[in-house]
Motif scaffolding. Structure first.
Motif, PDB file in Angstrom:
ATOM      1  N   VAL A   1       0.837  -1.193   0.000  1.00 43.33           N
ATOM      2  CA  VAL A   1       0.000   0.000   0.000  1.00 43.33           C
ATOM      3  C   VAL A   1       0.875   1.248   0.000  1.00 43.33           C
ATOM      4  O   VAL A   1       2.068   1.195   0.321  1.00 43.33           O
ATOM      5  CB  VAL A   1      -0.969   0.036   1.213  1.00 43.33           C
ATOM      6  CG1 VAL A   1      -1.947  -1.128   1.159  1.00 43.33           C
ATOM      7  CG2 VAL A   1      -0.202   0.023   2.516  1.00 43.33           C
ATOM      8  N   GLY A   2       0.259   2.354  -0.367  1.00 45.12           N
ATOM      9  CA  GLY A   2       0.919   3.651  -0.273  1.00 45.12           C
ATOM     10  C   GLY A   2       2.204   3.738  -1.071  1.00 45.12           C
ATOM     11  O   GLY A   2       2.315   3.259  -2.199  1.00 45.12           O
ATOM     12  N   GLU A   3       3.206   4.374  -0.468  1.00 41.32           N
ATOM     13  CA  GLU A   3       4.488   4.611  -1.136  1.00 41.32           C
ATOM     14  C   GLU A   3       5.210   3.318  -1.489  1.00 41.32           C
ATOM     15  O   GLU A   3       5.897   3.240  -2.513  1.00 41.32           O
ATOM     16  CB  GLU A   3       5.385   5.503  -0.267  1.00 41.32           C
ATOM     17  CG  GLU A   3       4.870   6.924  -0.114  1.00 41.32           C
ATOM     18  CD  GLU A   3       4.713   7.639  -1.453  1.00 41.32           C
ATOM     19  OE1 GLU A   3       5.616   7.521  -2.307  1.00 41.32           O
ATOM     20  OE2 GLU A   3       3.678   8.307  -1.637  1.00 41.32           O
ATOM     21  N   GLU A   4       5.071   2.299  -0.664  1.00 38.52           N
ATOM     22  CA  GLU A   4       5.713   1.008  -0.948  1.00 38.52           C
ATOM     23  C   GLU A   4       5.133   0.398  -2.229  1.00 38.52           C
ATOM     24  O   GLU A   4       5.860  -0.125  -3.076  1.00 38.52           O
ATOM     25  CB  GLU A   4       5.529   0.065   0.239  1.00 38.52           C
ATOM     26  CG  GLU A   4       6.333  -1.201   0.127  1.00 38.52           C
ATOM     27  CD  GLU A   4       6.188  -2.095   1.357  1.00 38.52           C
ATOM     28  OE1 GLU A   4       7.040  -2.988   1.494  1.00 38.52           O
ATOM     29  OE2 GLU A   4       5.241  -1.923   2.152  1.00 38.52           O
ATOM     30  N   ARG A   5       3.824   0.498  -2.389  1.00 38.15           N
ATOM     31  CA  ARG A   5       3.181  -0.014  -3.605  1.00 38.15           C
ATOM     32  C   ARG A   5       3.624   0.794  -4.826  1.00 38.15           C
ATOM     33  O   ARG A   5       3.963   0.235  -5.867  1.00 38.15           O
ATOM     34  CB  ARG A   5       1.663   0.032  -3.467  1.00 38.15           C
ATOM     35  CG  ARG A   5       0.930  -0.516  -4.672  1.00 38.15           C
ATOM     36  CD  ARG A   5      -0.573  -0.438  -4.468  1.00 38.15           C
ATOM     37  NE  ARG A   5      -1.289  -0.922  -5.609  1.00 38.15           N
ATOM     38  CZ  ARG A   5      -1.633  -2.190  -5.818  1.00 38.15           C
ATOM     39  NH1 ARG A   5      -1.314  -3.114  -4.938  1.00 38.15           N
ATOM     40  NH2 ARG A   5      -2.304  -2.536  -6.893  1.00 38.15           N
ATOM     41  N   LEU A   6       3.605   2.120  -4.714  1.00 38.89           N
ATOM     42  CA  LEU A   6       4.038   2.970  -5.825  1.00 38.89           C
ATOM     43  C   LEU A   6       5.470   2.658  -6.237  1.00 38.89           C
ATOM     44  O   LEU A   6       5.784   2.614  -7.430  1.00 38.89           O
ATOM     45  CB  LEU A   6       3.902   4.444  -5.456  1.00 38.89           C
ATOM     46  CG  LEU A   6       2.479   4.996  -5.422  1.00 38.89           C
ATOM     47  CD1 LEU A   6       2.480   6.411  -4.883  1.00 38.89           C
ATOM     48  CD2 LEU A   6       1.835   4.928  -6.788  1.00 38.89           C
ATOM     49  N   ALA A   7       6.340   2.423  -5.266  1.00 29.76           N
ATOM     50  CA  ALA A   7       7.737   2.101  -5.570  1.00 29.76           C
ATOM     51  C   ALA A   7       7.832   0.784  -6.352  1.00 29.76           C
ATOM     52  O   ALA A   7       8.608   0.676  -7.305  1.00 29.76           O
ATOM     53  CB  ALA A   7       8.559   2.036  -4.296  1.00 29.76           C
ATOM     54  N   ALA A   8       7.026  -0.214  -5.976  1.00 28.82           N
ATOM     55  CA  ALA A   8       7.037  -1.496  -6.684  1.00 28.82           C
ATOM     56  C   ALA A   8       6.522  -1.330  -8.114  1.00 28.82           C
ATOM     57  O   ALA A   8       7.088  -1.889  -9.061  1.00 28.82           O
ATOM     58  CB  ALA A   8       6.201  -2.525  -5.929  1.00 28.82           C
ATOM     59  N   LEU A   9       5.460  -0.542  -8.284  1.00 33.48           N
ATOM     60  CA  LEU A   9       4.911  -0.300  -9.624  1.00 33.48           C
ATOM     61  C   LEU A   9       5.928   0.431 -10.500  1.00 33.48           C
ATOM     62  O   LEU A   9       6.141   0.071 -11.660  1.00 33.48           O
ATOM     63  CB  LEU A   9       3.621   0.517  -9.538  1.00 33.48           C
ATOM     64  CG  LEU A   9       2.442  -0.093  -8.788  1.00 33.48           C
ATOM     65  CD1 LEU A   9       1.261   0.877  -8.774  1.00 33.48           C
ATOM     66  CD2 LEU A   9       2.033  -1.436  -9.352  1.00 33.48           C
ATOM     67  N   GLU A  10       6.565   1.452  -9.939  1.00 34.06           N
ATOM     68  CA  GLU A  10       7.547   2.237 -10.696  1.00 34.06           C
ATOM     69  C   GLU A  10       8.770   1.396 -11.061  1.00 34.06           C
ATOM     70  O   GLU A  10       9.322   1.529 -12.155  1.00 34.06           O
ATOM     71  CB  GLU A  10       7.967   3.480  -9.920  1.00 34.06           C
ATOM     72  CG  GLU A  10       6.856   4.502  -9.746  1.00 34.06           C
ATOM     73  CD  GLU A  10       6.389   5.161 -11.036  1.00 34.06           C
ATOM     74  OE1 GLU A  10       7.054   4.991 -12.096  1.00 34.06           O
ATOM     75  OE2 GLU A  10       5.360   5.857 -11.000  1.00 34.06           O
ATOM     76  N   ALA A  11       9.197   0.523 -10.157  1.00 33.70           N
ATOM     77  CA  ALA A  11      10.349  -0.337 -10.443  1.00 33.70           C
ATOM     78  C   ALA A  11      10.040  -1.293 -11.595  1.00 33.70           C
ATOM     79  O   ALA A  11      10.873  -1.499 -12.491  1.00 33.70           O
ATOM     80  CB  ALA A  11      10.758  -1.111  -9.195  1.00 33.70           C
ATOM     81  N   GLU A  12       8.842  -1.870 -11.589  1.00 34.38           N
ATOM     82  CA  GLU A  12       8.476  -2.775 -12.681  1.00 34.38           C
ATOM     83  C   GLU A  12       8.316  -2.013 -13.985  1.00 34.38           C
ATOM     84  O   GLU A  12       8.725  -2.489 -15.054  1.00 34.38           O
ATOM     85  CB  GLU A  12       7.194  -3.540 -12.337  1.00 34.38           C
ATOM     86  CG  GLU A  12       6.815  -4.590 -13.340  1.00 34.38           C
ATOM     87  CD  GLU A  12       7.789  -5.747 -13.471  1.00 34.38           C
ATOM     88  OE1 GLU A  12       7.567  -6.600 -14.355  1.00 34.38           O
ATOM     89  OE2 GLU A  12       8.797  -5.823 -12.718  1.00 34.38           O
ATOM     90  N   CYS A  13       7.757  -0.826 -13.934  1.00 31.22           N
ATOM     91  CA  CYS A  13       7.647   0.027 -15.121  1.00 31.22           C
ATOM     92  C   CYS A  13       9.042   0.292 -15.692  1.00 31.22           C
ATOM     93  O   CYS A  13       9.255   0.166 -16.906  1.00 31.22           O
ATOM     94  CB  CYS A  13       6.941   1.333 -14.765  1.00 31.22           C
ATOM     95  SG  CYS A  13       6.813   2.501 -16.130  1.00 31.22           S
ATOM     96  N   ALA A  14       9.982   0.638 -14.838  1.00 27.72           N
ATOM     97  CA  ALA A  14      11.352   0.913 -15.282  1.00 27.72           C
ATOM     98  C   ALA A  14      11.989  -0.313 -15.923  1.00 27.72           C
ATOM     99  O   ALA A  14      12.808  -0.192 -16.839  1.00 27.72           O
ATOM    100  CB  ALA A  14      12.190   1.405 -14.110  1.00 27.72           C
TER     101      ALA A  14
END
Length: 129
Positions: free
Chosen positions: A80-93
């Motif tokens: 959730v929150g920032e931890e989830r966003l970080a995981a999404l952004e890492a996979e996007c990258a």
């Protein structure tokens, strides 16, 4: 009554081999023997047997509108929150250099966590969820 135990997801596409390579890399799937021998189709499968087979077939017409069905690639499950966003952004990258395109971030609201809308190399939408 018999229930369905397995299914495959079929993509209509212009370049089956290229799209199969993309999704194999994106999902950690493998390409079965024979799937790279024909320009009219290709496939990839989950090596664990848990996920569905993906089948890619050449069609003459191009994609013109939004998909009616899309894949949710579950990279943020339980986060959730920032931890989830970080995981999404890492996979996007990781996926962008493979040919994916970032479309937009759908931020969390009262009902849903954030997800990231993307497109594969032929413009098919999918979500990092």
């Amino acid at each position: 009554m018999t229930s369905v135990k397995q299914f495959q997801v079929t993509f209509d596409c212009a370049e089956p081999q290229r799209l199969a390579r993309f999704w194999s890399e994106a999902l950690g799937y493998v390409r079965p023997d024979g799937s790279a021998d024909d320009d009219s189709w290709s496939a990839c499968v989950d090596p664990t047997g848990a996920g569905p087979r993906l089948f890619f077939q050449r069609v003459p017409e191009g994609k013109v509108v939004k998909n009616r069905l899309h894949l949710d690639v579950r990279v943020g499950t339980g986060l959730v929150g920032e931890e989830r966003l970080a995981a999404l952004e890492a996979e996007c990258a990781r996926l962008v250099p493979l040919g994916a395109a970032r479309v937009r971030l759908l931020p969390a609201d009262e009902e849903n966590e954030s997800c990231l809308v993307m497109q594969d190399i032929e413009g098919n939408e999918f979500c990092l969820d």
